[in-house]
Structure formats: C-alpha cells, structure tokens
Design an enzyme around this catalytic site. Structure first.
Site, PDB file in Angstrom:
ATOM      1  N   TRP A   1       0.818  -1.239   0.118  1.00 58.81           N
ATOM      2  CA  TRP A   1      -0.088   0.006  -0.056  1.00 58.81           C
ATOM      3  C   TRP A   1       0.987   1.145  -0.059  1.00 58.81           C
ATOM      4  CZ3 TRP A   1      -0.561  -3.944   3.627  1.00 58.81           C
ATOM      5  CH2 TRP A   1       0.182  -3.756   4.757  1.00 58.81           C
TER       6      TRP A   1
ATOM      7  N   GLU B   1      -5.398   0.749   6.018  1.00 58.89           N
ATOM      8  CA  GLU B   1      -5.651   1.452   7.365  1.00 58.89           C
ATOM      9  C   GLU B   1      -6.785   0.662   8.101  1.00 58.89           C
ATOM     10  OE1 GLU B   1      -3.551   3.258   8.835  1.00 58.89           O
ATOM     11  OE2 GLU B   1      -2.166   3.463   6.927  1.00 58.89           O
TER      12      GLU B   1
ATOM     13  N   TYR C   1     -13.291  -8.393  14.132  1.00 57.40           N
ATOM     14  CA  TYR C   1     -13.685  -7.107  14.334  1.00 57.40           C
ATOM     15  C   TYR C   1     -14.586  -6.872  12.952  1.00 57.40           C
ATOM     16  CZ  TYR C   1     -10.863  -6.263  18.138  1.00 57.40           C
ATOM     17  OH  TYR C   1     -10.220  -6.544  19.478  1.00 57.40           O
TER      18      TYR C   1
ATOM     19  N   TYR D   1      -8.385   9.220  12.571  1.00 56.63           N
ATOM     20  CA  TYR D   1      -7.197   8.399  12.017  1.00 56.63           C
ATOM     21  C   TYR D   1      -7.099   8.127  10.587  1.00 56.63           C
ATOM     22  CZ  TYR D   1      -3.319   5.119  11.375  1.00 56.63           C
ATOM     23  OH  TYR D   1      -2.278   4.778  10.977  1.00 56.63           O
TER      24      TYR D   1
ATOM     25  N   ASP E   1      -2.710   7.843  15.954  1.00 54.44           N
ATOM     26  CA  ASP E   1      -3.178   6.398  16.770  1.00 54.44           C
ATOM     27  C   ASP E   1      -2.451   6.378  18.028  1.00 54.44           C
ATOM     28  OD1 ASP E   1      -0.987   5.595  15.495  1.00 54.44           O
ATOM     29  OD2 ASP E   1      -1.828   3.749  14.306  1.00 54.44           O
TER      30      ASP E   1
ATOM     31  N   CYS F   1      16.225   3.353  20.974  1.00 56.41           N
ATOM     32  CA  CYS F   1      16.608   4.623  20.916  1.00 56.41           C
ATOM     33  C   CYS F   1      17.863   4.841  20.299  1.00 56.41           C
ATOM     34  CB  CYS F   1      16.827   5.183  22.250  1.00 56.41           C
ATOM     35  SG  CYS F   1      15.349   5.240  23.240  1.00 56.41           S
TER      36      CYS F   1
ATOM     37  N   CYS G   1      14.865  13.787  21.972  1.00 50.41           N
ATOM     38  CA  CYS G   1      13.762  13.244  22.714  1.00 50.41           C
ATOM     39  C   CYS G   1      13.775  13.412  24.160  1.00 50.41           C
ATOM     40  CB  CYS G   1      13.909  11.704  22.322  1.00 50.41           C
ATOM     41  SG  CYS G   1      12.890  10.798  23.436  1.00 50.41           S
TER      42      CYS G   1
HETATM   43 FE1  SF4 Z   1      13.659   6.493  21.940  1.00 44.71          FE
HETATM   44 FE2  SF4 Z   1      12.528   8.851  21.768  1.00 44.71          FE
HETATM   45 FE3  SF4 Z   1      13.258   7.622  19.492  1.00 44.71          FE
HETATM   46 FE4  SF4 Z   1      11.224   6.939  20.981  1.00 44.71          FE
HETATM   47  S1  SF4 Z   1      11.076   8.599  20.179  1.00 44.71           S
HETATM   48  S2  SF4 Z   1      12.934   5.386  20.003  1.00 44.71           S
HETATM   49  S3  SF4 Z   1      12.039   7.150  22.972  1.00 44.71           S
HETATM   50  S4  SF4 Z   1      14.754   8.337  21.336  1.00 44.71           S
END
Ligand code: SF4
Length: 353
Positions: free
Chosen positions: A24, A37, A82, A120, A138, A202, A211
């Site tokens: 898709w 979706e 569903y 969404y 979402d 991360c 972040c």
């Molecule tokens: Fe990590 Fe933040 Fe990236 Fe999520 S958004 S993977 S918590 S660094």
C-alpha cells in the site's frame, strides 16, 4: 503538548532510507490506503498482508467493493476479526459511489463522513494518498509523541489526542510528498523503533537527540494509560448439529457482537448432556447421539467466551437452520475465529465420513 519543527527533517530522511516497501506504500492510491488502514486496525502488518492481497484481487476498485456479495466479503475477512470493519467498508464504498462519483473525497472532513472512517483513517488517506498536511494520530503515534515530549498524561484521554493532533498540524510539512512521508514516518517509527511493550530502540532512532523522554530516562514507562476494566467472562455451549455430511449454521442478529456473522448454534451457560437433549427436543429436533467435544476460549477486547461443545447426530435435517458441507464451510460461509475450536471438531468429523 508542544513539538519542535526540528523533528521533521530527520524523520523524513530516516523514513526515506529505512521505510519498509509495503504494497500500500508502493501503490498509495486512496482506495489502497483506505483498505490497508482499515485492515491494520487491530491487526499486525504480517498478518494483514495476505488478506490485503486477496481482498484487492477480489475487489480491485471501489465499485467492485460497493457491489460485493456479503458472504464473499465476510469470507475474505474471515480470521481478521472485528467484522464490522468489513461491513463498514462496503457501506462506505456504496456512499462513495452514490455521493462522491466513485472517488474517495479529497478532504479529511469529507472522509470522516463515511462509515468506519474516523479521525485517524481520514488523516491517513488525506495525507498519504492526497498529500494534504493532515496528521493521523493513533496509539502508535501517541506513544512516540508522549515519549518524545516526556508527556506523562494518560494517552487514552480524548483531550491528549486532540492536543497531539493540533501540535502535529503546526509542524506538518506542506509539500504533498513530505506530508505523505511524514504520516508514514511516524507510523513506521512507532512500529519498528519506538516500539510498545518494552524498551524503545533509541540508538536506532532519528529523533534520539531531540527526545525528552530519552533524556530524562523515562521513555520506557511511557505512555501512561489508565487501567482497563476487566473483561467479562461468558460461558457458552456450542451445538454442532450433524445430519449426514452437513452441520447446522445460523446467522447472528444484526446488532451486537459479531453481528450478521455465521455461527454454530449456541446457548448461554455450560449445559449438561441432558440439558442439551431437552433444549433440542424443545425445538422439535431429534438427537440420536450426543457426545461432548473440545472446550475452547476466545478473548475479545471486552469479554471472554469460554466454550464447551457437543457433537450431536440428528435423525432428520435441522429445520430452521442452514446446513453446510465441509467444502461449503471452507468456501462459502465465514465463521468468526471465536469458533476456531468447534470448527476444527466439525472438520475432523465431516472429513472422516
Ligand atoms: Fe527512543 Fe525517543 Fe526515539 Fe522513542 S522517540 S525511540 S523514546 S529516542
């Protein structure tokens, strides 16, 4: 919730480099994005892929879906659960044909007027297929945003979702290609990097230097969710009524759980063999043999079914029921996966004849 526009560029670069080539995405027409979706609500990508392919083979256009035979539609949806999603797809396709000239409308507002399309899905179609700066938020995206901004509020509260959508709208790119990529990048990041149920990856995240959740060391315990109420447990007795090479089916009512689906007849509670016999005789049926069958359990979002089964041989065809052979069970009648255990017992019995 406030988002910095600095997240846009690394996110888009990352998505263009690492985004998975899904069907898709490779052919992101409004119809394809819509079907995908809807299928992906409550269903993992790997599980949805074969369904998506079969569905588009059967109904390649909105017009084909609008004219779909109900049993064929349900058969193609069998196992995804569903089922109201499939019914709403057809209803919405009919509306697209009657009110929008056969093309899905080009704005999120108009898309939201179609059955089964909420904020969404409307945002996803508007941005991915039409390139509009319309965010699609979402649970996946909420998780990413709550970690990114270290927002510890309950993400199930409607206000939080509204704020997240508004914050994204402020920074959404305006070029059609970038708007489409932005929606998919956020979804992809939530699915493969900022994953649920455990530590986010991360080190592989394009947003790691931006972040807050990571900086504060709280990303893994976000998002915060209020505890869901316990599921109700329901006991049911499923009656597998055999006559010759067939088994009896009935259709569920038009309202409520699994509405309109085919099922094996069932009764509330766990009945004893003599209670089953009495119930069948009260219906005018004549059982010549009753044997208890396998037990099963099926978990819905808010309730659990604990099933007990009886295999019943009848003296004559069951009046008031549809009867199906094992081939018809495979090709024609769609049974919800809640009946997986009884269905296996039926197949075993009919295939042995
Ligand atoms: Fe990590 Fe933040 Fe990236 Fe999520 S958004 S993977 S918590 S660094």
């Amino acid at each position: 919730m406030k988002l910095t526009p600095e997240i846009v560029s690394p996110l888009l670069d990352w998505y263009r480099r690492y985004g998975r080539p899904l069907p898709w995405r490779e052919s992101a027409t409004p119809y394809h994005v819509w079907i995908s979706e809807i299928m992906l609500q409550q269903t993992r990508i790997e599980a949805a892929l074969p369904y998506y392919r079969r569905f588009l083979e059967a109904f390649p256009t909105v017009a084909d879906l609008a004219g779909a035979d109900d049993d064929r539609l349900m058969k193609l949806w069998e196992g995804l659960g569903y089922y109201s999603r499939a019914r709403n797809l057809k209803k919405a396709a009919e509306r697209v044909m009657s009110d929008f000239g056969g093309s899905l409308p080009r704005s999120a507002e108009a898309l939201r007027t179609l059955p089964g399309i909420g904020d969404y899905t409307a945002g996803a179609i508007a941005s991915i297929a039409y390139g509009l700066p319309a965010p699609a938020v979402d649970g996946n995206v909420l998780r990413v945003l709550s970690r990114l901004t270290a927002d510890e509020r309950d993400v199930l509260r409607e206000g939080v979702k509204r704020e997240a959508t508004a914050a994204l709208r402020e920074i959404y790119p305006t070029s059609p290609e970038d708007a489409a990529a932005m929606t998919q990048a956020l979804m992809e990041l939530g699915e493969v990097v900022c994953i649920p149920n455990g530590a986010p990856h991360c080190d592989a995240c394009p947003l790691r230097t931006l972040c807050e959740g990571r900086r504060l060391g709280i990303a893994e315990r976000l998002p915060t969710r209020a505890k869901k109420p316990e599921r109700t447990k329901e006991k049911r007795t499923v009656l597998l009524l055999f006559h010759g090479r067939t088994v009896a089916l009935s259709r569920r009512g038009e309202d409520g759980l699994l509405s309109g689906m085919w099922e094996f007849p069932s009764r509330d509670g766990h009945l004893t063999e003599s209670e089953v016999e009495a119930a069948l005789r009260a219906e005018g049926l004549t059982p010549v043999a009753i044997a208890s069958g396998p037990r099963g359990k099926h978990v819905f979002s808010h309730r659990e079914w604990h099933l007990t089964t009886y295999l019943v041989t009848l003296a004559s065809p069951p009046v008031g029921y549809v009867t199906a052979t094992v081939e018809e069970l495979a090709d024609t009648y769609a049974l919800p996966s809640a009946f997986r255990v009884p269905l296996a017992a039926v197949r075993e019995r009919l295939e042995a004849l």
